[in-house]
Write an enzyme that holds these catalytic residues in place. Sequence first.
Site, PDB file in Angstrom:
ATOM      1  N   GLY A 247      -7.188 -37.911  28.600  1.00 52.86           N
ATOM      2  CA  GLY A 247      -7.160 -36.598  27.966  1.00 52.86           C
ATOM      3  C   GLY A 247      -5.807 -36.023  27.645  1.00 52.86           C
ATOM      4  CD  GLU A 285     -11.082 -43.224  33.261  1.00 56.28           C
ATOM      5  OE1 GLU A 285     -11.552 -43.611  34.342  1.00 56.28           O
ATOM      6  OE2 GLU A 285     -11.588 -42.294  32.580  1.00 56.28           O
ATOM      7  N   PRO A 286      -6.308 -43.299  29.273  1.00 53.22           N
ATOM      8  CG  PRO A 286      -4.237 -44.247  28.763  1.00 53.22           C
ATOM      9  CD  PRO A 286      -5.249 -44.134  29.867  1.00 53.22           C
ATOM     10  CE1 TYR A 329     -12.228 -31.768  17.795  1.00 53.71           C
ATOM     11  CE2 TYR A 329     -14.519 -32.387  18.182  1.00 53.71           C
ATOM     12  CZ  TYR A 329     -13.171 -32.714  18.151  1.00 53.71           C
ATOM     13  OH  TYR A 329     -12.761 -33.988  18.460  1.00 53.71           O
ATOM     14  CB  CYS A 355     -22.662 -32.459  -0.865  1.00 53.57           C
ATOM     15  SG  CYS A 355     -22.553 -33.553  -2.282  1.00 53.57           S
ATOM     16  CD  GLU A 356     -22.624 -30.294   4.451  1.00 56.17           C
ATOM     17  OE1 GLU A 356     -22.568 -29.095   4.828  1.00 56.17           O
ATOM     18  OE2 GLU A 356     -23.688 -30.931   4.343  1.00 56.17           O
TER      19      GLU A 356
END
Length: 425
Positions: A247, A285-286, A329, A355-356
């Site tokens: 993370g 755990e990268p 996000y 198409c958004e």
Amino acid sequence: MQNKIYPETFHFQDEWKIDGISIKNLAEKYGTPLYVIDKKTLITQAQKYINSWKKYYKNKFKVLFAIKALPILEVIRIFYKEGLGFLVSTGGELFIARSAGVDSHKIYFHGNAKSIHELEYAIKENIGAIIIDNFDEYEKIKFLTDKHSTSIKVLIRLIPNIEVSTHKSIRTGQIDTKFGLPINQVYELIERIRKEKYIDFKGLHAHIGSQIFDISAYVKLAEVLSEIYNNLKSANTNIEEMSIGGGLGIAYTKDDNPPEIEDLAYQVSQKFEETIGHHFTLICEPGRSLVGRAGITIYKIESRKEIPGIRKYVSVDGGMSDNIRPSLYGAKYSALLITSNESTNTIYTIAGKHCESGDILIRDFEDKWPNYGDYLITFSTGAYNFSMFTWYNATVRPGVVLIENGKDRLIVKRDTYEDLLRGQI
């Protein structure tokens, strides 16, 4: 900005190049959109992790590449040669790791909803360890190991109850999370496992989130793990391994100031030295921080328009299919227009082709006003862009090119229209 966001070999020399290779030539040779990966940056990041833990942690350690960030065979092979292990979260990722030639003992398997078929696959492959997320998973493993009379090593994922300052969609350490067990339930599960013939409890796992800039959160995690370690030791339960997860954040914009990998290793190692010593194998755990900066995406400008008094739009030949994170996000990216002849800057929004209305890569971007056919680069796209690709609007997946020692090599072919029908009847 350059030191934090650009791949190591990206530079201007009459024109923009990566390891001496013209960006414009790459676009024309392979087509766009195009993912480009700089091997030198991959190796540098891997070595930073290995050398940092070696410098500060006085016992064994394991650096596991979370392959969900970039599940490409050649990338996995590169990290394997550098001495990394691998973290998978599905049977598919396990298959990719094994297909890349990774020794099964170098693979750890986490996830909150592993199917019985995925678990059976992992047990038959005799992987390094399964990270148990919940009691139902434990029951599945118990059934399978009894069925096959086969042992498997396990870690247990706990909820450390640590809130981090990152987007709510990528926080995983708070008490209300789908990942892991509350600490009191961890103790209960360990007691059950200790009675099992074929399940070998090895240690604890925790992960607090993604795109984290504050190392103090990892220090707090080390304190939580140390307390549990001491409690289990007093109950005669041995802990051989403990994972602090991954993370660690990277820079996406000039305003981002992520911590150094060495600072993470130093502060976490120091905290464990203060609390319980270095008497266990430490795991990290990268994913993003290994591959993010190594990747760029090249687009071609397809259209431009101005809504007077409102906004200028520049549309590219990709978008949310090859980088869904801004739409999903609100992730922010940096970009560079590389072929415009304009002399003055202007502000416009870089839109995708889908198409958004939410298919926007970068809002209020400032650079030269482009011409149709110019090329634009977005940076720090090595992590999650390829792996989160979607076929929305029947858009074909871009190719992936690896840059190595001044040469370019295709490592993932661009999809064709025929690929869109694969599996359809």
